[in-house]
Scaffold this active site. Sequence first.
Site, PDB file in Angstrom:
ATOM      1  N   LYS A 242     -27.303  40.746  16.468  1.00  0.00           N
ATOM      2  CA  LYS A 242     -27.312  40.552  17.977  1.00  0.00           C
ATOM      3  C   LYS A 242     -26.705  39.539  18.836  1.00  0.00           C
ATOM      4  O   LYS A 242     -25.992  39.049  18.419  1.00  0.00           O
ATOM      5  CB  LYS A 242     -29.012  40.023  18.045  1.00  0.00           C
ATOM      6  CG  LYS A 242     -30.038  41.041  17.764  1.00  0.00           C
ATOM      7  CD  LYS A 242     -31.661  40.509  17.793  1.00  0.00           C
ATOM      8  CE  LYS A 242     -32.386  41.612  17.461  1.00  0.00           C
ATOM      9  NZ  LYS A 242     -33.877  41.286  17.270  1.00  0.00           N
TER      10      LYS A 242
ATOM     11  N   ARG B 154     -35.180  41.721   8.841  1.00  0.00           N
ATOM     12  CA  ARG B 154     -34.905  43.089   9.500  1.00  0.00           C
ATOM     13  C   ARG B 154     -33.457  42.993   9.636  1.00  0.00           C
ATOM     14  O   ARG B 154     -32.772  42.295  10.467  1.00  0.00           O
ATOM     15  CB  ARG B 154     -35.551  43.386  10.754  1.00  0.00           C
ATOM     16  CG  ARG B 154     -35.244  44.622  11.422  1.00  0.00           C
ATOM     17  CD  ARG B 154     -35.949  44.830  12.557  1.00  0.00           C
ATOM     18  NE  ARG B 154     -35.648  46.365  13.156  1.00  0.00           N
ATOM     19  CZ  ARG B 154     -34.906  46.415  14.138  1.00  0.00           C
ATOM     20  NH1 ARG B 154     -33.829  45.740  14.038  1.00  0.00           N
ATOM     21  NH2 ARG B 154     -34.753  47.780  14.455  1.00  0.00           N
TER      22      ARG B 154
HETATM   23  C1  PT1 Z   1     -36.819  42.592  15.832  1.00  0.00           C
HETATM   24  C2  PT1 Z   1     -36.307  43.849  16.390  1.00  0.00           C
HETATM   25  C3  PT1 Z   1     -37.261  44.850  16.242  1.00  0.00           C
HETATM   26  N1  PT1 Z   1     -35.147  44.064  16.990  1.00  0.00           N
HETATM   27  C4  PT1 Z   1     -38.790  43.526  15.162  1.00  0.00           C
HETATM   28  N2  PT1 Z   1     -38.399  44.685  15.340  1.00  0.00           N
HETATM   29  C5  PT1 Z   1     -34.701  45.124  17.479  1.00  0.00           C
HETATM   30  N3  PT1 Z   1     -39.959  43.661  14.471  1.00  0.00           N
HETATM   31  C6  PT1 Z   1     -35.575  46.335  17.210  1.00  0.00           C
HETATM   32  C7  PT1 Z   1     -29.316  41.398  21.324  1.00  0.00           C
HETATM   33  O1  PT1 Z   1     -29.502  40.473  21.694  1.00  0.00           O
HETATM   34  O2  PT1 Z   1     -36.085  41.431  16.084  1.00  0.00           O
HETATM   35  N4  PT1 Z   1     -38.052  42.613  15.461  1.00  0.00           N
HETATM   36  N5  PT1 Z   1     -36.790  46.257  16.612  1.00  0.00           N
HETATM   37  C8  PT1 Z   1     -33.628  45.272  18.199  1.00  0.00           C
HETATM   38  N6  PT1 Z   1     -33.582  44.626  19.461  1.00  0.00           N
HETATM   39  C9  PT1 Z   1     -32.488  43.922  19.683  1.00  0.00           C
HETATM   40  C10 PT1 Z   1     -32.577  42.740  20.641  1.00  0.00           C
HETATM   41  C11 PT1 Z   1     -31.301  44.308  19.742  1.00  0.00           C
HETATM   42  C12 PT1 Z   1     -31.714  42.185  21.201  1.00  0.00           C
HETATM   43  C13 PT1 Z   1     -30.084  43.487  20.027  1.00  0.00           C
HETATM   44  C14 PT1 Z   1     -30.512  42.280  20.891  1.00  0.00           C
HETATM   45  O3  PT1 Z   1     -28.183  42.019  21.169  1.00  0.00           O
END
Ligand code: PT1
Length: 299
Positions: free
Chosen positions: A243, A277
Amino acid sequence: MSGAWLAFDASHAPVAPRSLSSVKLDCNGKTLDLAAPVVMGVLNVTPDSFSDGGKFVDAETAVAHALRMVDEGAAIIDIGGESTRPGAAPVSEQQEMERVLPIIERLAHMVDAVISIDTMKPSVMREAVKAGAGLINDVNALQAEGALKVAAESAAGLCLMHMQGEPRSMQKAPHYNDVLSEVADFLQQRAKLCEAAGIARNRILIDPGFGFGKTLEHNLRLMAELERFTSMPWPVLVGVSRKSMLGALLDVPPAERVHGGTAAAVLACWQGAKIVRTHDVRAAWQALQVMQSVRRYKD
Ligand code: PT1
Protein backbone atom coordinates in the site's frame (compact mmCIF):
# COMPACT_ATOMS: atom_id res chain seq x y z
CA MET A 1 -9.84 -7.99 39.13
CA SER A 2 -9.82 -5.55 36.24
CA GLY A 3 -7.62 -6.62 33.35
CA ALA A 4 -8.16 -4.63 30.16
CA TRP A 5 -9.70 -7.71 28.57
CA LEU A 6 -12.39 -7.75 31.22
CA ALA A 7 -12.96 -4.03 31.37
CA PHE A 8 -13.61 -3.85 27.64
CA ASP A 9 -16.92 -5.67 27.68
CA ALA A 10 -18.47 -6.27 31.06
CA SER A 11 -21.74 -7.53 29.54
CA HIS A 12 -20.21 -10.92 28.80
CA ALA A 13 -18.98 -13.53 31.21
CA PRO A 14 -15.23 -13.40 31.79
CA VAL A 15 -13.20 -15.57 29.47
CA ALA A 16 -9.54 -16.47 29.49
CA PRO A 17 -7.25 -13.83 28.01
CA ARG A 18 -6.70 -14.38 24.30
CA SER A 19 -3.10 -15.42 24.87
CA LEU A 20 -4.25 -18.40 26.95
CA SER A 21 -7.24 -19.50 24.90
CA SER A 22 -7.51 -20.99 21.46
CA VAL A 23 -9.03 -18.70 18.87
CA LYS A 24 -11.08 -20.30 16.11
CA LEU A 25 -13.03 -18.76 13.27
CA ASP A 26 -16.06 -20.57 11.86
CA CYS A 27 -16.12 -20.31 8.08
CA ASN A 28 -19.15 -22.13 6.69
CA GLY A 29 -18.10 -25.66 7.65
CA LYS A 30 -14.38 -25.02 7.80
CA THR A 31 -12.67 -23.93 10.99
CA LEU A 32 -9.66 -21.63 10.92
CA ASP A 33 -7.32 -22.10 13.84
CA LEU A 34 -6.01 -18.66 14.78
CA ALA A 35 -3.92 -19.72 17.78
CA ALA A 36 -0.99 -18.58 15.65
CA PRO A 37 -1.36 -15.89 12.98
CA VAL A 38 -2.16 -17.02 9.41
CA VAL A 39 -1.68 -15.60 5.95
CA MET A 40 -4.49 -14.53 3.60
CA GLY A 41 -3.28 -14.43 -0.01
CA VAL A 42 -4.70 -11.74 -2.29
CA LEU A 43 -6.24 -12.88 -5.57
CA ASN A 44 -7.36 -9.86 -7.56
CA VAL A 45 -9.52 -10.60 -10.57
CA THR A 46 -9.79 -6.98 -11.63
CA PRO A 47 -8.17 -5.48 -14.71
CA ASP A 48 -7.11 -2.37 -12.78
CA SER A 49 -5.61 -3.76 -9.58
CA PHE A 50 -2.87 -1.46 -8.34
CA SER A 51 -0.03 -3.86 -7.79
CA ASP A 52 -0.68 -6.75 -10.14
CA GLY A 53 -2.76 -4.90 -12.70
CA GLY A 54 -4.72 -7.21 -14.92
CA LYS A 55 -2.51 -10.22 -14.47
CA PHE A 56 -5.12 -12.54 -13.00
CA VAL A 57 -8.25 -11.82 -14.98
CA ASP A 58 -8.07 -15.11 -16.87
CA ALA A 59 -9.66 -17.84 -14.74
CA GLU A 60 -6.98 -20.46 -15.39
CA THR A 61 -4.23 -18.05 -14.43
CA ALA A 62 -6.15 -16.93 -11.35
CA VAL A 63 -6.65 -20.52 -10.16
CA ALA A 64 -2.98 -21.32 -10.74
CA HIS A 65 -1.94 -18.27 -8.75
CA ALA A 66 -4.26 -19.25 -5.90
CA LEU A 67 -2.81 -22.78 -5.82
CA ARG A 68 0.67 -21.33 -5.70
CA MET A 69 -0.26 -19.11 -2.74
CA VAL A 70 -1.71 -22.12 -0.90
CA ASP A 71 1.56 -23.93 -1.59
CA GLU A 72 3.43 -20.96 -0.13
CA GLY A 73 1.45 -21.14 3.10
CA ALA A 74 -1.80 -19.21 2.61
CA ALA A 75 -4.60 -20.45 4.89
CA ILE A 76 -7.09 -18.13 3.16
CA ILE A 77 -7.44 -16.97 -0.45
CA ASP A 78 -9.17 -13.60 -0.73
CA ILE A 79 -10.86 -13.17 -4.11
CA GLY A 80 -11.87 -9.68 -5.23
CA GLY A 81 -13.60 -8.59 -8.43
CA GLU A 82 -13.91 -4.91 -7.57
CA SER A 83 -10.82 -2.87 -6.75
CA THR A 84 -11.05 -0.85 -3.54
CA ARG A 85 -7.72 0.91 -3.85
CA PRO A 86 -7.82 4.71 -3.63
CA GLY A 87 -9.45 6.24 -6.71
CA ALA A 88 -10.92 2.98 -8.01
CA ALA A 89 -14.32 3.14 -9.71
CA PRO A 90 -17.19 0.80 -8.76
CA VAL A 91 -18.11 -2.13 -11.03
CA SER A 92 -21.55 -3.58 -11.77
CA GLU A 93 -22.96 -6.51 -9.86
CA GLN A 94 -22.99 -8.67 -12.96
CA GLN A 95 -19.42 -7.88 -13.88
CA GLU A 96 -18.22 -8.64 -10.36
CA MET A 97 -20.05 -11.98 -10.33
CA GLU A 98 -18.66 -12.96 -13.74
CA ARG A 99 -15.17 -12.29 -12.48
CA VAL A 100 -15.27 -14.09 -9.13
CA LEU A 101 -17.80 -16.93 -9.27
CA PRO A 102 -16.05 -19.22 -11.80
CA ILE A 103 -12.86 -19.00 -9.76
CA ILE A 104 -14.55 -19.67 -6.43
CA GLU A 105 -16.40 -22.66 -7.92
CA ARG A 106 -13.17 -24.22 -9.13
CA LEU A 107 -11.03 -23.44 -6.13
CA ALA A 108 -13.54 -24.56 -3.51
CA HIS A 109 -13.11 -28.18 -4.59
CA MET A 110 -9.34 -27.98 -4.97
CA VAL A 111 -8.01 -26.53 -1.71
CA ASP A 112 -8.40 -26.90 2.05
CA ALA A 113 -7.74 -23.19 2.41
CA VAL A 114 -10.74 -20.99 3.19
CA ILE A 115 -12.03 -19.05 0.19
CA SER A 116 -12.80 -15.44 1.03
CA ILE A 117 -14.95 -13.11 -1.08
CA ASP A 118 -13.84 -9.48 -1.00
CA THR A 119 -17.03 -7.59 -1.84
CA MET A 120 -19.38 -4.87 -0.61
CA LYS A 121 -22.40 -6.25 -2.52
CA PRO A 122 -24.97 -8.49 -0.78
CA SER A 123 -25.84 -10.36 -3.99
CA VAL A 124 -22.19 -11.17 -4.65
CA MET A 125 -21.79 -12.32 -1.03
CA ARG A 126 -24.77 -14.66 -1.35
CA GLU A 127 -23.69 -16.21 -4.66
CA ALA A 128 -20.06 -16.49 -3.56
CA VAL A 129 -21.02 -18.38 -0.39
CA LYS A 130 -23.25 -20.68 -2.48
CA ALA A 131 -20.26 -21.31 -4.75
CA GLY A 132 -18.08 -22.31 -1.79
CA ALA A 133 -16.72 -19.18 -0.12
CA GLY A 134 -16.28 -19.54 3.65
CA LEU A 135 -15.49 -15.93 4.51
CA ILE A 136 -17.13 -12.63 3.56
CA ASN A 137 -14.56 -9.83 3.54
CA ASP A 138 -16.42 -6.53 3.37
CA VAL A 139 -14.42 -3.28 3.40
CA ASN A 140 -17.77 -1.58 4.01
CA ALA A 141 -18.51 -3.61 7.16
CA LEU A 142 -21.93 -4.84 5.93
CA GLN A 143 -23.36 -1.31 5.70
CA ALA A 144 -24.92 -1.86 2.26
CA GLU A 145 -28.65 -2.44 2.33
CA GLY A 146 -29.32 -6.16 2.81
CA ALA A 147 -25.70 -7.11 3.53
CA LEU A 148 -26.19 -7.87 7.21
CA LYS A 149 -29.16 -10.11 6.37
CA VAL A 150 -27.20 -12.09 3.77
CA ALA A 151 -24.34 -12.50 6.24
CA ALA A 152 -26.65 -13.58 9.06
CA GLU A 153 -28.42 -16.12 6.84
CA SER A 154 -25.10 -17.66 5.83
CA ALA A 155 -22.70 -19.61 8.03
CA ALA A 156 -19.68 -17.78 6.67
CA GLY A 157 -17.06 -15.92 8.64
CA LEU A 158 -17.17 -12.12 8.31
CA CYS A 159 -14.48 -9.50 8.20
CA LEU A 160 -15.74 -6.05 9.21
CA MET A 161 -13.38 -3.31 8.04
CA HIS A 162 -13.29 0.40 8.79
CA MET A 163 -13.25 2.84 5.88
CA GLN A 164 -13.83 6.61 5.92
CA GLY A 165 -15.66 7.58 2.73
CA GLU A 166 -15.61 5.37 -0.36
CA PRO A 167 -12.72 4.08 -2.47
CA ARG A 168 -13.10 6.63 -5.28
CA SER A 169 -12.60 9.65 -3.00
CA MET A 170 -11.47 8.38 0.41
CA GLN A 171 -7.91 9.71 0.18
CA LYS A 172 -8.93 13.27 -0.72
CA ALA A 173 -9.04 14.73 2.79
CA PRO A 174 -9.20 12.08 5.52
CA HIS A 175 -10.01 13.64 8.89
CA TYR A 176 -10.42 12.35 12.43
CA ASN A 177 -10.49 14.06 15.80
CA ASP A 178 -9.15 10.81 17.29
CA VAL A 179 -8.47 8.11 14.72
CA LEU A 180 -7.99 5.33 17.30
CA SER A 181 -11.25 5.91 19.14
CA GLU A 182 -13.26 6.55 16.02
CA VAL A 183 -12.08 3.40 14.23
CA ALA A 184 -12.36 1.25 17.39
CA ASP A 185 -15.84 2.57 18.22
CA PHE A 186 -17.03 1.94 14.67
CA LEU A 187 -15.74 -1.64 14.62
CA GLN A 188 -17.17 -2.41 18.02
CA GLN A 189 -20.54 -1.03 16.98
CA ARG A 190 -20.60 -3.06 13.74
CA ALA A 191 -19.49 -6.27 15.48
CA LYS A 192 -22.13 -5.83 18.19
CA LEU A 193 -24.76 -5.25 15.51
CA CYS A 194 -23.75 -8.54 13.87
CA GLU A 195 -23.98 -10.36 17.18
CA ALA A 196 -27.40 -8.82 17.82
CA ALA A 197 -28.46 -10.16 14.40
CA GLY A 198 -27.59 -13.67 15.59
CA ILE A 199 -24.08 -13.99 14.19
CA ALA A 200 -21.87 -15.90 16.61
CA ARG A 201 -18.82 -14.13 17.97
CA ASN A 202 -16.54 -16.81 16.53
CA ARG A 203 -17.57 -15.88 13.00
CA ILE A 204 -16.45 -12.24 13.27
CA LEU A 205 -13.15 -10.53 12.41
CA ILE A 206 -12.34 -6.82 12.67
CA ASP A 207 -9.93 -4.77 10.55
CA PRO A 208 -8.84 -1.14 11.07
CA GLY A 209 -8.60 -0.68 7.29
CA PHE A 210 -5.09 0.58 6.57
CA GLY A 211 -5.14 3.05 3.67
CA PHE A 212 -8.92 3.43 3.60
CA GLY A 213 -9.53 7.14 4.19
CA LYS A 214 -6.37 7.57 6.29
CA THR A 215 -3.27 9.74 6.06
CA LEU A 216 0.18 8.26 6.65
CA GLU A 217 0.02 9.59 10.18
CA HIS A 218 -3.37 7.94 10.80
CA ASN A 219 -2.04 4.62 9.46
CA LEU A 220 1.08 4.78 11.61
CA ARG A 221 -0.91 5.66 14.71
CA LEU A 222 -3.23 2.69 14.10
CA MET A 223 -0.25 0.37 13.67
CA ALA A 224 1.60 1.72 16.71
CA GLU A 225 -1.51 1.28 18.87
CA LEU A 226 -2.86 -1.90 17.30
CA GLU A 227 -3.26 -3.44 20.75
CA ARG A 228 -6.25 -1.18 21.14
CA PHE A 229 -7.88 -3.49 18.56
CA THR A 230 -6.29 -6.81 19.46
CA SER A 231 -7.57 -6.40 23.02
CA MET A 232 -11.14 -6.33 21.69
CA PRO A 233 -13.11 -9.62 21.68
CA TRP A 234 -12.79 -10.28 17.92
CA PRO A 235 -9.67 -11.46 16.06
CA VAL A 236 -7.94 -8.73 14.03
CA LEU A 237 -7.08 -8.88 10.32
CA VAL A 238 -4.66 -6.37 8.80
CA GLY A 239 -3.89 -5.51 5.20
CA VAL A 240 -0.86 -3.32 4.50
CA SER A 241 0.62 -5.23 1.56
CA ARG A 242 2.16 -2.95 -1.10
CA LYS A 243 0.00 0.00 0.00
CA SER A 244 0.90 3.67 -0.46
CA MET A 245 1.66 4.06 3.27
CA LEU A 246 4.69 1.87 2.51
CA GLY A 247 5.37 3.86 -0.65
CA ALA A 248 5.40 7.06 1.38
CA LEU A 249 7.97 5.59 3.77
CA LEU A 250 10.13 3.81 1.18
CA ASP A 251 9.68 5.83 -2.02
CA VAL A 252 9.47 2.72 -4.21
CA PRO A 253 6.69 1.37 -6.50
CA PRO A 254 4.22 -1.30 -5.23
CA ALA A 255 6.14 -4.37 -6.42
CA GLU A 256 9.21 -3.22 -4.44
CA ARG A 257 7.38 -2.82 -1.14
CA VAL A 258 7.55 -6.52 -0.20
CA HIS A 259 10.16 -6.22 2.55
CA GLY A 260 8.53 -3.17 4.12
CA GLY A 261 5.14 -4.88 4.01
CA THR A 262 6.59 -7.98 5.63
CA ALA A 263 7.99 -5.88 8.48
CA ALA A 264 4.59 -4.27 8.96
CA ALA A 265 2.94 -7.71 9.03
CA VAL A 266 5.28 -8.79 11.83
CA LEU A 267 4.65 -5.58 13.79
CA ALA A 268 0.91 -6.22 13.55
CA CYS A 269 1.06 -9.89 14.54
CA TRP A 270 3.50 -9.23 17.36
CA GLN A 271 0.79 -6.98 18.75
CA GLY A 272 -1.76 -9.78 18.40
CA ALA A 273 -3.19 -9.53 14.88
CA LYS A 274 -4.29 -12.97 13.68
CA ILE A 275 -4.59 -12.66 9.91
CA VAL A 276 -2.33 -10.85 7.45
CA ARG A 277 -3.77 -10.04 4.02
CA THR A 278 -0.92 -9.96 1.52
CA HIS A 279 0.18 -10.35 -2.09
CA ASP A 280 3.49 -11.76 -0.86
CA VAL A 281 2.53 -14.98 0.85
CA ARG A 282 5.94 -16.65 1.03
CA ALA A 283 7.56 -13.62 2.65
CA ALA A 284 4.77 -13.18 5.20
CA TRP A 285 4.61 -16.87 6.03
CA GLN A 286 8.36 -17.09 6.71
CA ALA A 287 8.33 -13.92 8.80
CA LEU A 288 5.39 -15.17 10.87
CA GLN A 289 7.06 -18.55 11.46
CA VAL A 290 10.04 -16.71 12.93
CA MET A 291 7.85 -14.31 14.92
CA GLN A 292 5.73 -17.10 16.38
CA SER A 293 8.79 -19.17 17.32
CA VAL A 294 10.11 -16.23 19.33
CA ARG A 295 6.73 -15.38 20.79
CA ARG A 296 6.38 -18.79 22.39
CA TYR A 297 9.33 -17.89 24.61
CA LYS A 298 7.85 -14.62 25.79
CA ASP A 299 6.76 -14.38 29.48
C1 PT1 B 1 -7.74 -4.55 3.71
C2 PT1 B 1 -8.02 -4.59 2.31
C3 PT1 B 1 -9.09 -5.42 1.88
N1 PT1 B 1 -7.31 -3.87 1.40
C4 PT1 B 1 -9.49 -6.05 4.10
N2 PT1 B 1 -9.80 -6.15 2.80
C5 PT1 B 1 -7.64 -3.93 0.10
N3 PT1 B 1 -10.22 -6.77 5.00
C6 PT1 B 1 -8.70 -4.75 -0.32
C7 PT1 B 1 -3.03 2.17 -0.91
O1 PT1 B 1 -3.00 3.03 -0.02
O2 PT1 B 1 -6.77 -3.80 4.21
N4 PT1 B 1 -8.49 -5.28 4.56
N5 PT1 B 1 -9.39 -5.48 0.56
C8 PT1 B 1 -6.88 -3.10 -0.91
N6 PT1 B 1 -7.17 -1.73 -0.73
C9 PT1 B 1 -6.17 -0.72 -0.83
C10 PT1 B 1 -6.24 0.39 0.00
C11 PT1 B 1 -5.12 -0.89 -1.70
C12 PT1 B 1 -5.23 1.34 -0.02
C13 PT1 B 1 -4.11 0.05 -1.75
C14 PT1 B 1 -4.14 1.17 -0.91
O3 PT1 B 1 -2.16 2.08 -1.80
